[in-house]
Design an enzyme around this catalytic site. Structure first.
Site, PDB file in Angstrom:
ATOM      1  N   ASP A  31      13.426 -11.005  26.396  1.00  0.00           N
ATOM      2  CA  ASP A  31      11.998 -11.308  26.339  1.00  0.00           C
ATOM      3  C   ASP A  31      11.623 -12.345  27.396  1.00  0.00           C
ATOM      4  OD1 ASP A  31      11.780  -9.565  24.252  1.00  0.00           O
ATOM      5  OD2 ASP A  31      11.616 -11.103  22.684  1.00  0.00           O
ATOM      6  N   LEU A  81      -7.655  18.840   9.058  1.00  0.00           N
ATOM      7  CA  LEU A  81      -6.665  19.824   8.613  1.00  0.00           C
ATOM      8  C   LEU A  81      -6.947  20.263   7.183  1.00  0.00           C
ATOM      9  CD1 LEU A  81      -3.357  18.206   9.943  1.00  0.00           C
ATOM     10  CD2 LEU A  81      -4.510  20.209  10.872  1.00  0.00           C
ATOM     11  N   GLU A 111       6.009  18.500  11.389  1.00  0.00           N
ATOM     12  CA  GLU A 111       5.858  17.106  11.789  1.00  0.00           C
ATOM     13  C   GLU A 111       5.444  16.280  10.575  1.00  0.00           C
ATOM     14  OE1 GLU A 111       3.104  16.826  15.075  1.00  0.00           O
ATOM     15  OE2 GLU A 111       3.613  18.864  15.707  1.00  0.00           O
ATOM     16  N   LYS A 113       3.173  13.732   8.597  1.00  0.00           N
ATOM     17  CA  LYS A 113       1.744  13.410   8.641  1.00  0.00           C
ATOM     18  C   LYS A 113       1.611  11.895   8.555  1.00  0.00           C
ATOM     19  CE  LYS A 113      -2.698  14.610   6.542  1.00  0.00           C
ATOM     20  NZ  LYS A 113      -3.171  13.231   6.344  1.00  0.00           N
ATOM     21  N   ASP A 115      -0.053   8.281   8.412  1.00  0.00           N
ATOM     22  CA  ASP A 115      -1.243   7.781   7.733  1.00  0.00           C
ATOM     23  C   ASP A 115      -1.790   6.587   8.499  1.00  0.00           C
ATOM     24  OD1 ASP A 115      -3.214   7.713   5.884  1.00  0.00           O
ATOM     25  OD2 ASP A 115      -2.036   6.800   4.290  1.00  0.00           O
ATOM     26  N   GLU A 170      -1.902   9.045  16.335  1.00  0.00           N
ATOM     27  CA  GLU A 170      -2.287   8.258  15.163  1.00  0.00           C
ATOM     28  C   GLU A 170      -1.933   6.804  15.427  1.00  0.00           C
ATOM     29  OE1 GLU A 170      -4.003   9.197  11.256  1.00  0.00           O
ATOM     30  OE2 GLU A 170      -3.666  10.285  13.118  1.00  0.00           O
ATOM     31  N   TYR A 222       0.957  13.366  18.583  1.00  0.00           N
ATOM     32  CA  TYR A 222       1.264  14.622  17.900  1.00  0.00           C
ATOM     33  C   TYR A 222       0.647  15.865  18.536  1.00  0.00           C
ATOM     34  CZ  TYR A 222      -3.291  13.716  15.650  1.00  0.00           C
ATOM     35  OH  TYR A 222      -4.610  13.449  15.404  1.00  0.00           O
ATOM     36  N   LYS A 285       2.649  23.538  11.877  1.00  0.00           N
ATOM     37  CA  LYS A 285       1.847  24.184  12.914  1.00  0.00           C
ATOM     38  C   LYS A 285       2.546  25.442  13.411  1.00  0.00           C
ATOM     39  CE  LYS A 285       0.271  19.657  14.600  1.00  0.00           C
ATOM     40  NZ  LYS A 285       0.404  18.649  15.679  1.00  0.00           N
ATOM     41  N   LYS A 309       0.646  17.883   1.430  1.00  0.00           N
ATOM     42  CA  LYS A 309       0.562  16.498   0.967  1.00  0.00           C
ATOM     43  C   LYS A 309       1.636  16.218  -0.079  1.00  0.00           C
ATOM     44  CE  LYS A 309      -2.301  14.019   2.079  1.00  0.00           C
ATOM     45  NZ  LYS A 309      -3.725  13.811   1.819  1.00  0.00           N
ATOM     46  N   CYS A 403      -9.696 -21.638 -16.321  1.00  0.00           N
ATOM     47  CA  CYS A 403      -8.456 -21.642 -15.537  1.00  0.00           C
ATOM     48  C   CYS A 403      -7.248 -21.699 -16.467  1.00  0.00           C
ATOM     49  CB  CYS A 403      -8.451 -22.842 -14.592  1.00  0.00           C
ATOM     50  SG  CYS A 403      -6.912 -23.014 -13.658  1.00  0.00           S
ATOM     51  N   CYS A 406      -5.562 -25.452 -15.776  1.00  0.00           N
ATOM     52  CA  CYS A 406      -6.217 -26.741 -16.034  1.00  0.00           C
ATOM     53  C   CYS A 406      -7.401 -26.618 -16.987  1.00  0.00           C
ATOM     54  CB  CYS A 406      -6.660 -27.379 -14.718  1.00  0.00           C
ATOM     55  SG  CYS A 406      -8.009 -26.489 -13.906  1.00  0.00           S
ATOM     56  N   CYS A 421     -11.241 -21.197  -9.600  1.00  0.00           N
ATOM     57  CA  CYS A 421     -11.195 -22.450 -10.350  1.00  0.00           C
ATOM     58  C   CYS A 421     -11.740 -23.540  -9.440  1.00  0.00           C
ATOM     59  CB  CYS A 421      -9.759 -22.785 -10.761  1.00  0.00           C
ATOM     60  SG  CYS A 421      -9.590 -24.460 -11.426  1.00  0.00           S
ATOM     61  N   CYS A 427      -6.266 -29.254 -10.296  1.00  0.00           N
ATOM     62  CA  CYS A 427      -5.546 -28.081 -10.808  1.00  0.00           C
ATOM     63  C   CYS A 427      -4.156 -28.029 -10.177  1.00  0.00           C
ATOM     64  CB  CYS A 427      -6.345 -26.825 -10.469  1.00  0.00           C
ATOM     65  SG  CYS A 427      -5.643 -25.305 -11.145  1.00  0.00           S
TER      66      CYS A 427
END
Length: 667
Positions: A31, A81, A111, A113, A115, A170, A222, A285, A309, A403, A406, A421, A427
């Site tokens: 780095d 889809l 593939e 899916k 999210d 995505e 994709y 696909k 799904k 609360c 307290c 609170c 507290c």
């Protein structure tokens, strides 16, 4: 030295290292080495603005402010889809395909899916030109500046590629990055983000691309779309994209028939929990583009693709009780205590109920049989109650009014979801939480003192606020549980060493609501010391760069409280740093106070750094980019054409270094 060639070589080298690190996950330099090369390129581009390139690796850090995102029409519509929830649905889908294509051998590409947030990115002549959100499928928002900060997205391609095409991908937020962001929020006493998907999507619409660059977003490709593309199938297009420099997941697989599709689904239904990001299904696909063209589209979806799904992993268990947690800001979080149950590879005993509205919405009661799933594959949540198993004598849940720690009556401000609170200074969990924040690594960074020890010190009456830490002695600490001589000495030494922590860290450590690490640095730099900050008015504060009304009011509230004033006085007596330590410049003035300058080009009488220092020494501010807040642009030879155009479009005065000198003399 051939400057242009040196710049081009550095860009190519840094692009390759970015690709190795963020796409291949196989870095070949450290780095530090990367940062040094990037700094070298930044310096050269700054000195020779005629070689500016909007797709240079230096442009990934962001800094562009977008007030209103321009609406752009997609060259190729982004369809949604069709979803399927069973293997029978996929069998029926194949039958529909065969009715159109006839009895031809079919191949499928399977593939995962992902999210996240869908994006369409246009490349022309191998360079990133535009990035647009999905929107309604026909048009979306131009988020190009934000997308450029995502390091797995190539700014320039390699190899042989079409002149122009769009890639679809995505934008995701991997679990590790999501958890880190949430931890930072919780360290501030704020509510965490709900799930990675919404957080990724919201990130694309942040107005400051520099803020986007801080978020560990990723992009998984994709699909490629365009005219005269050099491949005939989906699987070939993915391989080509990988060769051009895109991050294409390794999971996609060619299936010769539906049985192989089902094998892929079955495998990932089990193993998806080991992935570093969210996935909620499989996209199947038709592989050959010729077949895709023949099948075409419905009004909403391609006929040649189907999303399967996964069922969210869900279990049923008993709600034994509801407890209420108090955060350091006083926010109350209800927690469901469950009969332990196995879920997605872990034992779940507790689940967040979020707030009173959620409890009322679910009508959840102690003794109920509840359905639990992992929201966003991470946080267990109760999604429903099995009313068929509800005990006859069940009693509706009444949210607490006081609360739990307290007994102070809770408050709930209009428009807020959480109860609080208000007993901020009495507290116990709030006091302990503030001290734990005070000692944390990004605050006072007190070695030898941890969160459990803070609670131990408080519960034994040795500390009542974070200023009391500086009065602790080894003799007081030694009698505590699990505290030996060396541990006690290290604790006292760590507290003493924290007196050298810079003012901006101390300001963050105070725990002023909404004042995070970045805001603390801005306030410290602007006001220089705690006394000046404590006397600032509301208007003074909102005029500070990036300080909004909510933060300004919170700062005012903090310093108006007599308890906070007393604690700060105690910390002053103990020698904590409450001002920025700066080298005194005897020639400093306030002639340029309130003015913001942007410096561009090469100068004769100043080096660029000397010019910036002259601005700051005379009370002015140096901006990194031209915006509506810029008062003057100081231009030398070879001023960047992009800056010149922007300055002219915003009607910002452009002055020479001689004009700048006259300005100082005149003032």
């Amino acid at each position: 030295m051939d400057i242009q060639n040196t710049i081009l070589q550095l860009r190519d080298e840094l692009n390759q290292h970015n690709y190795n690190y963020y796409v291949l996950d196989k870095p070949t330099i450290s780095d530090l080495e990367f940062d040094l090369k990037l700094k070298q390129l930044q310096d050269l581009e700054y000195k020779y603005p005629e070689f500016f390139d909007e797709n240079s690796p230096t442009q990934r850090v962001g800094g562009t402010i977008t007030k209103n995102f321009k609406t752009v029409q997609h060259d190729y519509r982004m369809y949604s889809l069709d979803n399927s929830y069973s293997k029978e649905d996929l069998i029926e889908w194949e039958k529909r395909i065969q009715k159109v294509l006839g009895d031809v051998p079919l191949e499928y590409v399977c593939e995962l899916k992902y999210d996240g947030a869908s994006i369409s990115i246009t490349y022309e002549n191998g360079e990133l030109k535009r990035a647009v959100t999905r929107g309604d499928g026909f048009q979306g928002d131009d988020v190009t500046n934000n997308i450029k900060t995502i390091k797995s997205i190539p700014l320039k391609l390699k190899g042989n590629f079409p002149d122009k095409f769009d890639v679809r991908g995505e934008i995701i937020l991997p679990f590790a990055g999501f958890e880190k962001m949430n931890q930072e929020l919780m360290d501030l006493g704020e509510l965490p983000y709900s799930n990675p998907r919404n957080t990724a999507s919201g990130s694309l619409k942040l107005q400051d691309s520099a803020e986007v660059s801080k978020r560990p977003l990723d992009c998984l490709l994709y699909f490629i779309i365009g005219s005269n593309l050099p491949f005939r199938s989906q699987i070939d297009s993915l391989e080509s994209a990988r060769n051009w420099g895109f991050k294409v997941p390794n999971e996609p697989k060619l299936a010769r028939n539906l049985d192989q599709v089902f094998q892929f689904i079955d495998f990932w239904d089990v193993h998806r929990h080991k992935l570093p990001y969210e996935t909620d299904g499989v996209v199947v696909k038709v592989n050959q583009f010729q077949h895709q063209d023949e099948l075409g589209f419905t009004a909403k979806s391609p006929r040649w693709a189907m999303a399967y799904k996964f069922k969210s992993e869900q279990v049923s268990t008993r709600l034994n009780s509801i407890s209420y947690q108090v955060g350091r800001t006083g926010a109350i979080t209800p927690v469901a205590n469950l009969e332990p149950v196995q879920l997605a590879g872990t034992i779940v005993k507790r689940a967040s109920l979020h707030n009173a509205d959620q409890i009322e919405k679910l009508d959840i009661r102690i003794g109920d049989e509840v359905f639990v799933e992992k929201g966003g594959e991470i946080i267990p949540k109760i999604i429903a109650v099995d009313l068929s198993k509800r005990p006859i004598n069940s009693i509706p849940t009444k949210y607490i009014t006081h609360c739990p720690e307290c007994q102070t009556q809770l408050v709930r401000s209009e428009g807020e979801a959480n109860h609080y609170c208000p007993n901020f200074y009495g507290c116990p969990p709030q006091i302990i939480g503030r001290i734990q924040h005070f000692i944390s690594r990004k605050a006072m960074d007190i070695e030898g003192l941890g969160g459990e020890t803070v609670a131990l010190l408080f519960n034994n009456g040795l500390v009542h606020n974070y200023a009391d830490l500086y009065n602790l002695t080894v003799e007081q600490i030694l009698p505590l549980e699990r505290m030996a001589q060396k541990s006690a000495e290290n604790l006292v030494k760590g507290v003493e060493n924290s007196k050298n922590v810079p003012f901006e860290n101390v300001l963050f450590a105070l725990g002023i609501r909404f004042v995070g690490e970045t805001v603390a640095k801005k306030l410290a730099k602007h006001y220089k010391n705690i006394d000046a900050l404590s006397k600032a008015t509301f208007m003074d504060l909102v005029l500070v760069d990036e300080i909004g009304e909510r933060i300004a009011q919170s700062v005012l509230d903090f310093f108006e409280n007599p308890i906070n004033k007393e604690i700060i006085e105690q910390l002053k007596i103990q020698g904590v740093q409450f001002e920025i330590v700066e080298k005194i410049n005897p020639n400093a003035t306030v002639k340029l106070t309130g003015k913001t300058f942007v410096v561009s080009g090469v100068f004769e009488k100043f080096s660029r750094d000397d010019l910036k220092k002259a601005i700051e020494d005379n009370g002015g501010k140096v901006g990194s980019s031209i915006s509506a807040k810029t008062d003057y642009v100081v231009a030398g030879d070879n001023m960047g054409p992009a800056k010149l155009e922007k300055a002219n479009s915003l009607k910002i005065p452009i002055i020479s270094e001689d004009d700048f000198i006259k300005m100082l003399d005149k003032n």
